[in-house]
Structures are given as structure tokens and as C-alpha cells.
Design an enzyme around this catalytic site. Structure first.
Site, PDB file in Angstrom:
ATOM      1  N   ASN A  62       6.702 -37.657  40.112  1.00 23.54           N
ATOM      2  CA  ASN A  62       7.836 -37.076  39.390  1.00 23.54           C
ATOM      3  C   ASN A  62       8.288 -35.771  40.051  1.00 23.54           C
ATOM      4  O   ASN A  62       7.478 -34.992  40.556  1.00 23.54           O
ATOM      5  CB  ASN A  62       7.564 -36.896  37.889  1.00 23.54           C
ATOM      6  CG  ASN A  62       6.285 -36.164  37.561  1.00 23.54           C
ATOM      7  OD1 ASN A  62       5.331 -36.188  38.314  1.00 23.54           O
ATOM      8  ND2 ASN A  62       6.272 -35.511  36.418  1.00 23.54           N
ATOM      9  N   GLU A  64      10.633 -32.613  39.203  1.00 21.85           N
ATOM     10  CA  GLU A  64      11.351 -31.920  38.132  1.00 21.85           C
ATOM     11  C   GLU A  64      12.323 -30.888  38.699  1.00 21.85           C
ATOM     12  O   GLU A  64      12.343 -30.626  39.911  1.00 21.85           O
ATOM     13  CB  GLU A  64      10.339 -31.283  37.174  1.00 21.85           C
ATOM     14  CG  GLU A  64       9.467 -32.353  36.518  1.00 21.85           C
ATOM     15  CD  GLU A  64       8.544 -31.812  35.442  1.00 21.85           C
ATOM     16  OE1 GLU A  64       8.348 -30.586  35.345  1.00 21.85           O
ATOM     17  OE2 GLU A  64       8.009 -32.648  34.679  1.00 21.85           O
ATOM     18  N   CYS A  73      11.609 -39.446  37.273  1.00 22.91           N
ATOM     19  CA  CYS A  73      10.257 -39.967  37.069  1.00 22.91           C
ATOM     20  C   CYS A  73       9.666 -40.510  38.368  1.00 22.91           C
ATOM     21  O   CYS A  73      10.394 -40.949  39.268  1.00 22.91           O
ATOM     22  CB  CYS A  73      10.285 -41.116  36.074  1.00 22.91           C
ATOM     23  SG  CYS A  73      10.717 -40.667  34.404  1.00 22.91           S
ATOM     24  N   GLU A  75       8.117 -43.329  38.929  1.00 26.93           N
ATOM     25  CA  GLU A  75       8.393 -44.746  39.186  1.00 26.93           C
ATOM     26  C   GLU A  75       9.739 -44.930  39.877  1.00 26.93           C
ATOM     27  O   GLU A  75       9.875 -45.718  40.819  1.00 26.93           O
ATOM     28  CB  GLU A  75       8.419 -45.538  37.861  1.00 26.93           C
ATOM     29  CG  GLU A  75       7.094 -45.534  37.124  1.00 26.93           C
ATOM     30  CD  GLU A  75       6.947 -44.370  36.147  1.00 26.93           C
ATOM     31  OE1 GLU A  75       7.509 -43.280  36.405  1.00 26.93           O
ATOM     32  OE2 GLU A  75       6.262 -44.532  35.126  1.00 26.93           O
ATOM     33  N   CYS A 112       8.674 -45.061  31.228  1.00 28.45           N
ATOM     34  CA  CYS A 112       9.719 -44.821  30.220  1.00 28.45           C
ATOM     35  C   CYS A 112      10.746 -45.959  30.265  1.00 28.45           C
ATOM     36  O   CYS A 112      10.754 -46.777  31.192  1.00 28.45           O
ATOM     37  CB  CYS A 112      10.383 -43.464  30.445  1.00 28.45           C
ATOM     38  SG  CYS A 112      11.566 -43.451  31.819  1.00 28.45           S
ATOM     39  N   CYS A 115      12.914 -46.261  33.444  1.00 26.21           N
ATOM     40  CA  CYS A 115      12.141 -46.782  34.589  1.00 26.21           C
ATOM     41  C   CYS A 115      11.905 -48.277  34.443  1.00 26.21           C
ATOM     42  O   CYS A 115      11.946 -49.017  35.420  1.00 26.21           O
ATOM     43  CB  CYS A 115      10.815 -46.043  34.729  1.00 26.21           C
ATOM     44  SG  CYS A 115      11.040 -44.371  35.369  1.00 26.21           S
TER      45      CYS A 115
HETATM   46  N1  THU Z   1       7.506 -39.080  33.695  1.00 25.88           N
HETATM   47  C1  THU Z   1       7.339 -39.947  34.729  1.00 25.88           C
HETATM   48  O1  THU Z   1       7.297 -39.564  35.893  1.00 25.88           O
HETATM   49  N2  THU Z   1       7.246 -41.271  34.426  1.00 25.88           N
HETATM   50  C2  THU Z   1       7.313 -41.787  33.170  1.00 25.88           C
HETATM   51  O2  THU Z   1       7.343 -42.998  33.011  1.00 25.88           O
HETATM   52  C3  THU Z   1       7.336 -40.886  32.013  1.00 25.88           C
HETATM   53  C4  THU Z   1       7.555 -39.455  32.299  1.00 25.88           C
HETATM   54  C5  THU Z   1       7.650 -37.655  34.014  1.00 25.88           C
HETATM   55  C6  THU Z   1       9.003 -37.091  33.742  1.00 25.88           C
HETATM   56  C7  THU Z   1       8.694 -35.634  33.566  1.00 25.88           C
HETATM   57  O3  THU Z   1       8.675 -35.022  34.844  1.00 25.88           O
HETATM   58  C8  THU Z   1       7.285 -35.615  32.984  1.00 25.88           C
HETATM   59  O4  THU Z   1       6.741 -36.904  33.240  1.00 25.88           O
HETATM   60  C9  THU Z   1       7.220 -35.325  31.499  1.00 25.88           C
HETATM   61  O5  THU Z   1       8.034 -36.185  30.797  1.00 25.88           O
END
Ligand code: THU
Length: 160
Positions: A62, A64, A73, A75, A112, A115
Site C-alpha cells: 500500500n 499512502e 491498496c 493489491e 477491500c 480491490c
Molecule cells: N489496504 C490495503 O492495502 N489493502 C486492503 O485490501 C485494505 C486496506 C490499505 C489501505 C490503507 O493504506 C491501509 O491499508 C489502511 O486502510
């Protein structure tokens, strides 16, 4: 009125040793990817590793941003990176894991909704299905196809 039901079959394991060598390699790649995540805001580090049909492993973590919605994310980073580098190569398997405070989470983390939709589209570009390995330190869940997690995806055909 008709009542319909969807059945989801998943395989649950207690430890990594129960998985195949190929699956273990993918999980370890996802853990390594999670360690390199850029997640200074949530401090939730997610890693994804894809095994492609050409044998390559592509990873994502991920990413940010101070403008929160601009982040992405793990994925989707992995899937889009695979699409950019190997446009026509199907993805056979994905391993996903998450790390907080330097420790791999005990429970598996499921992708999520957004994704899942992206994983579905990648799966439907190939002929077969994409395996999902959700790795937690105390529990591992394996699904054999994306629609197990997204039974009613939005499809390309919906646009025509
Ligand atoms: N996140 C992912 O990378 N994948 C997911 O399927 C769920 C959430 C990340 C997004 C964000 O950077 C952090 O987790 C908190 O939500």
C-alpha cells in the site's frame, strides 16, 4: 419469487508449513512487500504478491498519501504493476498479508471491495481462475477464485 444461494468454499490452515512450496514462496514475498509499504498515516502495512502464468512473482504494497484518497491498496498496486509490465500474462495466484507494529497480523486480511473488483477483472482476462491466499500468523485462508469473495461483480459485458 426464486430464492438463490451462493456457496463459498474456502480452505483454512493453521500454519505456513501446510501450504505448497509455491504458496509459501508467494506468502513470503507478500510479507516482504508489506515490510516495504509506505503507510505513515494508517501504520497498517499491507503486502500482496502475484504469481503470473509466466512464472514471475510481482509484488505490491500500500502506498499512502497526505491527500488520503490519493493512496492505493497493496493489491491494486500489484495488479496494475503486473498489467503494466506483463500486459497479457494471467495472474494465477495472489497472496495478501498485513503487518502492524512490525508484526504480521494473526488474522488474515481480506481485500477491500474496490480491490476485489480489480482482481475480478484481471481474473476474467485469463482463461482460468485466480487463487487467493489470505495470510495471517494464526490462520490462513485459501479461496480458489475471486468470485468466492465477490459473487456479483460488475462485468465488462454490463457495458454493452
Ligand atoms: N489496504 C490495503 O492495502 N489493502 C486492503 O485490501 C485494505 C486496506 C490499505 C489501505 C490503507 O493504506 C491501509 O491499508 C489502511 O486502510
Amino acid at each position: 419469487m426464486k430464492q438463490r444461494a451462493y456457496t463459498v468454499r474456502l480452505y483454512e490452515y493453521d500454519q505456513l508449513e501446510e501450504l505448497s512450496e509455491e504458496q509459501v514462496l508467494l506468502v513470503n514475498s507478500a510479507i516482504k512487500a508489506a515490510r516495504d509499504a509506505y503507510a505513515p498515516y494508517s501504520e497498517f502495512h499491507v503486502g500482496a504478491a502475484l504469481r503470473l502464468a509466466n512464472g514471475e512473482i510481482v509484488i505490491g504494497s500500500n502506498q499512502e498519501n497526505a491527500a488520503y484518497p490519493s493512496g492505493l491498496c497493496a493489491e491494486r498496486v500489484a495488479i496494475f504493476y503486473a498489467g503494466a509490465r506483463h500486459p497479457d500474462v494471467p495472474v494465477l495466484s495472489i497472496a495478501i498479508t498485513a503487518i502492524r507494529e512490525g508484526i504480521v497480523q494473526e488474522e488474515p486480511v481480506a481485500p477491500c471491495g474496490a480491490c476485489r473488483q480489480v482482481l475480478y477483472e484481471k481474473e476474467s482476462q485469463g482463461e482460468g481462475s485466480m487463487e487467493l491466499i489470505l495470510y495471517g500468523n494464526k490462520k490462513i485462508q485459501v479461496f480458489s477464485k475471486v468470485t468466492d469473495l465477490l459473487p456479483l461483480p460488475f462485468k465488462l459485458e454490463n457495458l454493452s
